[in-house]
Design a protein around this motif. Structure first.
Motif, PDB file in Angstrom:
ATOM      1  N   MET A 107      34.814  39.660  50.657  1.00  0.00           N
ATOM      2  CA  MET A 107      36.058  39.120  50.125  1.00  0.00           C
ATOM      3  C   MET A 107      37.176  40.146  50.235  1.00  0.00           C
ATOM      4  SD  MET A 107      35.081  36.074  49.349  1.00  0.00           S
ATOM      5  CE  MET A 107      36.351  35.387  48.296  1.00  0.00           C
ATOM      6  N   TRP A 108      38.329  39.662  50.688  1.00  0.00           N
ATOM      7  CA  TRP A 108      39.479  40.507  51.002  1.00  0.00           C
ATOM      8  C   TRP A 108      40.690  40.078  50.194  1.00  0.00           C
ATOM      9  CZ3 TRP A 108      38.869  44.575  54.312  1.00  0.00           C
ATOM     10  CH2 TRP A 108      37.654  44.607  54.997  1.00  0.00           C
ATOM     11  N   ILE A 109      41.161  40.946  49.317  1.00  0.00           N
ATOM     12  CA  ILE A 109      42.360  40.682  48.528  1.00  0.00           C
ATOM     13  C   ILE A 109      43.561  40.891  49.447  1.00  0.00           C
ATOM     14  CG2 ILE A 109      43.742  41.451  46.565  1.00  0.00           C
ATOM     15  CD1 ILE A 109      40.999  42.238  45.244  1.00  0.00           C
ATOM     16  N   VAL A 110      44.353  39.837  49.625  1.00  0.00           N
ATOM     17  CA  VAL A 110      45.425  39.847  50.615  1.00  0.00           C
ATOM     18  C   VAL A 110      46.614  40.711  50.183  1.00  0.00           C
ATOM     19  CG1 VAL A 110      47.080  38.394  51.854  1.00  0.00           C
ATOM     20  CG2 VAL A 110      44.729  37.596  51.515  1.00  0.00           C
ATOM     21  N   PHE A 111      46.971  40.663  48.912  1.00  0.00           N
ATOM     22  CA  PHE A 111      48.115  41.424  48.416  1.00  0.00           C
ATOM     23  C   PHE A 111      47.606  42.663  47.691  1.00  0.00           C
ATOM     24  CE2 PHE A 111      49.545  36.956  48.527  1.00  0.00           C
ATOM     25  CZ  PHE A 111      50.477  37.091  49.545  1.00  0.00           C
ATOM     26  N   PRO A 112      47.726  43.845  48.315  1.00  0.00           N
ATOM     27  CA  PRO A 112      47.119  45.067  47.787  1.00  0.00           C
ATOM     28  C   PRO A 112      47.449  45.385  46.333  1.00  0.00           C
ATOM     29  CG  PRO A 112      47.934  45.462  50.004  1.00  0.00           C
ATOM     30  CD  PRO A 112      48.420  44.097  49.590  1.00  0.00           C
ATOM     31  N   HIS A 113      48.688  45.133  45.902  1.00  0.00           N
ATOM     32  CA  HIS A 113      49.055  45.457  44.512  1.00  0.00           C
ATOM     33  C   HIS A 113      48.258  44.656  43.493  1.00  0.00           C
ATOM     34  CE1 HIS A 113      51.547  41.889  45.144  1.00  0.00           C
ATOM     35  NE2 HIS A 113      51.623  41.792  43.831  1.00  0.00           N
ATOM     36  N   MET A 114      47.704  43.517  43.909  1.00  0.00           N
ATOM     37  CA  MET A 114      46.922  42.679  42.993  1.00  0.00           C
ATOM     38  C   MET A 114      45.568  43.297  42.667  1.00  0.00           C
ATOM     39  SD  MET A 114      48.885  40.241  42.131  1.00  0.00           S
ATOM     40  CE  MET A 114      47.861  38.936  41.461  1.00  0.00           C
ATOM     41  N   ARG A 115      45.091  44.233  43.491  1.00  0.00           N
ATOM     42  CA  ARG A 115      43.827  44.914  43.178  1.00  0.00           C
ATOM     43  C   ARG A 115      43.916  45.554  41.801  1.00  0.00           C
ATOM     44  NH1 ARG A 115      44.169  46.498  48.844  1.00  0.00           N
ATOM     45  NH2 ARG A 115      42.605  45.230  49.901  1.00  0.00           N
ATOM     46  N   GLU A 116      44.954  46.377  41.632  1.00  0.00           N
ATOM     47  CA  GLU A 116      45.132  47.116  40.381  1.00  0.00           C
ATOM     48  C   GLU A 116      45.682  46.210  39.278  1.00  0.00           C
ATOM     49  OE1 GLU A 116      46.664  51.533  39.333  1.00  0.00           O
ATOM     50  OE2 GLU A 116      47.983  50.352  40.618  1.00  0.00           O
ATOM     51  N   LEU A 117      46.615  45.349  39.614  1.00  0.00           N
ATOM     52  CA  LEU A 117      47.292  44.511  38.638  1.00  0.00           C
ATOM     53  C   LEU A 117      46.358  43.504  37.962  1.00  0.00           C
ATOM     54  CD1 LEU A 117      50.155  43.951  37.490  1.00  0.00           C
ATOM     55  CD2 LEU A 117      50.413  42.234  39.292  1.00  0.00           C
ATOM     56  N   VAL A 118      45.456  42.901  38.726  1.00  0.00           N
ATOM     57  CA  VAL A 118      44.611  41.823  38.198  1.00  0.00           C
ATOM     58  C   VAL A 118      43.121  42.062  38.419  1.00  0.00           C
ATOM     59  CG1 VAL A 118      44.035  39.354  38.397  1.00  0.00           C
ATOM     60  CG2 VAL A 118      46.424  40.087  38.510  1.00  0.00           C
ATOM     61  N   HIS A 119      42.728  42.259  39.665  1.00  0.00           N
ATOM     62  CA  HIS A 119      41.324  42.121  40.029  1.00  0.00           C
ATOM     63  C   HIS A 119      40.431  43.294  39.650  1.00  0.00           C
ATOM     64  CE1 HIS A 119      42.652  38.490  41.869  1.00  0.00           C
ATOM     65  NE2 HIS A 119      43.461  39.145  42.685  1.00  0.00           N
ATOM     66  N   SER A 120      40.963  44.495  39.556  1.00  0.00           N
ATOM     67  CA  SER A 120      40.105  45.638  39.213  1.00  0.00           C
ATOM     68  C   SER A 120      39.486  45.476  37.829  1.00  0.00           C
ATOM     69  CB  SER A 120      40.869  46.961  39.304  1.00  0.00           C
ATOM     70  OG  SER A 120      41.884  47.016  38.333  1.00  0.00           O
ATOM     71  N   ASN A 121      40.128  44.713  36.958  1.00  0.00           N
ATOM     72  CA  ASN A 121      39.594  44.472  35.617  1.00  0.00           C
ATOM     73  C   ASN A 121      38.739  43.215  35.534  1.00  0.00           C
ATOM     74  OD1 ASN A 121      40.880  46.728  34.422  1.00  0.00           O
ATOM     75  ND2 ASN A 121      42.787  45.589  34.349  1.00  0.00           N
ATOM     76  N   ARG A 122      38.797  42.365  36.539  1.00  0.00           N
ATOM     77  CA  ARG A 122      38.097  41.073  36.464  1.00  0.00           C
ATOM     78  C   ARG A 122      36.862  40.991  37.363  1.00  0.00           C
ATOM     79  NH1 ARG A 122      41.700  35.864  35.899  1.00  0.00           N
ATOM     80  NH2 ARG A 122      39.801  35.267  34.803  1.00  0.00           N
ATOM     81  N   ILE A 123      36.911  41.636  38.519  1.00  0.00           N
ATOM     82  CA  ILE A 123      35.802  41.528  39.472  1.00  0.00           C
ATOM     83  C   ILE A 123      34.683  42.477  39.056  1.00  0.00           C
ATOM     84  CG2 ILE A 123      35.074  41.979  41.864  1.00  0.00           C
ATOM     85  CD1 ILE A 123      36.690  39.412  41.597  1.00  0.00           C
ATOM     86  N   LYS A 124      33.541  41.883  38.739  1.00  0.00           N
ATOM     87  CA  LYS A 124      32.328  42.623  38.392  1.00  0.00           C
ATOM     88  C   LYS A 124      31.142  41.801  38.893  1.00  0.00           C
ATOM     89  CE  LYS A 124      34.352  44.414  34.077  1.00  0.00           C
ATOM     90  NZ  LYS A 124      35.588  44.637  34.733  1.00  0.00           N
ATOM     91  N   ILE A 125      30.028  42.440  39.095  1.00  0.00           N
ATOM     92  CA  ILE A 125      28.824  41.716  39.510  1.00  0.00           C
ATOM     93  C   ILE A 125      28.522  40.628  38.486  1.00  0.00           C
ATOM     94  CG2 ILE A 125      26.329  41.921  39.875  1.00  0.00           C
ATOM     95  CD1 ILE A 125      26.913  44.715  41.049  1.00  0.00           C
ATOM     96  N   GLY A 126      28.272  39.429  38.977  1.00  0.00           N
ATOM     97  CA  GLY A 126      27.965  38.290  38.120  1.00  0.00           C
ATOM     98  C   GLY A 126      29.153  37.394  37.809  1.00  0.00           C
ATOM     99  N   VAL A 127      30.377  37.854  38.064  1.00  0.00           N
ATOM    100  CA  VAL A 127      31.557  37.023  37.845  1.00  0.00           C
ATOM    101  C   VAL A 127      31.513  35.850  38.819  1.00  0.00           C
ATOM    102  CG1 VAL A 127      34.077  36.961  38.158  1.00  0.00           C
ATOM    103  CG2 VAL A 127      33.019  38.825  36.868  1.00  0.00           C
TER     104      VAL A 127
END
Length: 134
Positions: free
Chosen positions: A82-102
């Protein structure tokens, strides 16, 4: 012939999922070809409030290699990088939400066409968080 995103972007995928496309008669779709650009939503989110996220799958074969043949449908059940298209969203949203089992969904508009479960976090915390132009 498909050119893997890792070669194009010079960094690894953000995470991997195990996915299942829903049957067409259950609101799903026929399995797509490599290069398919669905959006992603998290299980439990109301997309009218949170929206969907531009996170694209890159499908793997049964051995975990990127599918290079983009002329035939991928498997209905399998794994994808899976590839996050907008790099700033990694830190802004997904780094806190994406975990194994999500869990979440591949989305076409407001329609859920496949379920997805995070099975591995790869470059999410080390990939770029801003666009760099050369």
């Amino acid at each position: 012939m498909w050119t893997p995103y890792e070669e194009r972007l010079n960094h690894p995928a953000d995470f991997r999922v195990k996915y299942t496309f829903f049957p067409e008669d259950a609101g799903g779709r026929k399995p797509p070809f490599q290069g398919y650009r669905s959006d992603f939503s998290y299980e439990g989110d109301d997309i009218k409030v949170t929206g969907k996220y531009a996170i694209h799958p890159e499908f793997e074969d049964e051995y975990g290699n990127v599918v290079l043949d983009n002329t035939k449908s991928v498997s209905r059940v399998g794994t994808a990088r899976m590839w996050i298209v907008f790099p700033h969203m990694r830190e802004l949203v997904h780094s806190n939400r994406i975990k194994i089992g999500v869990t979440g969904y591949f989305m076409e508009g407001s329609r859920k066409v496949a379920s997805a479960e995070v099975i591995e976090v790869i470059g999410l915390h080390s990939n770029p968080t801003s666009l760099t132009l050369e």
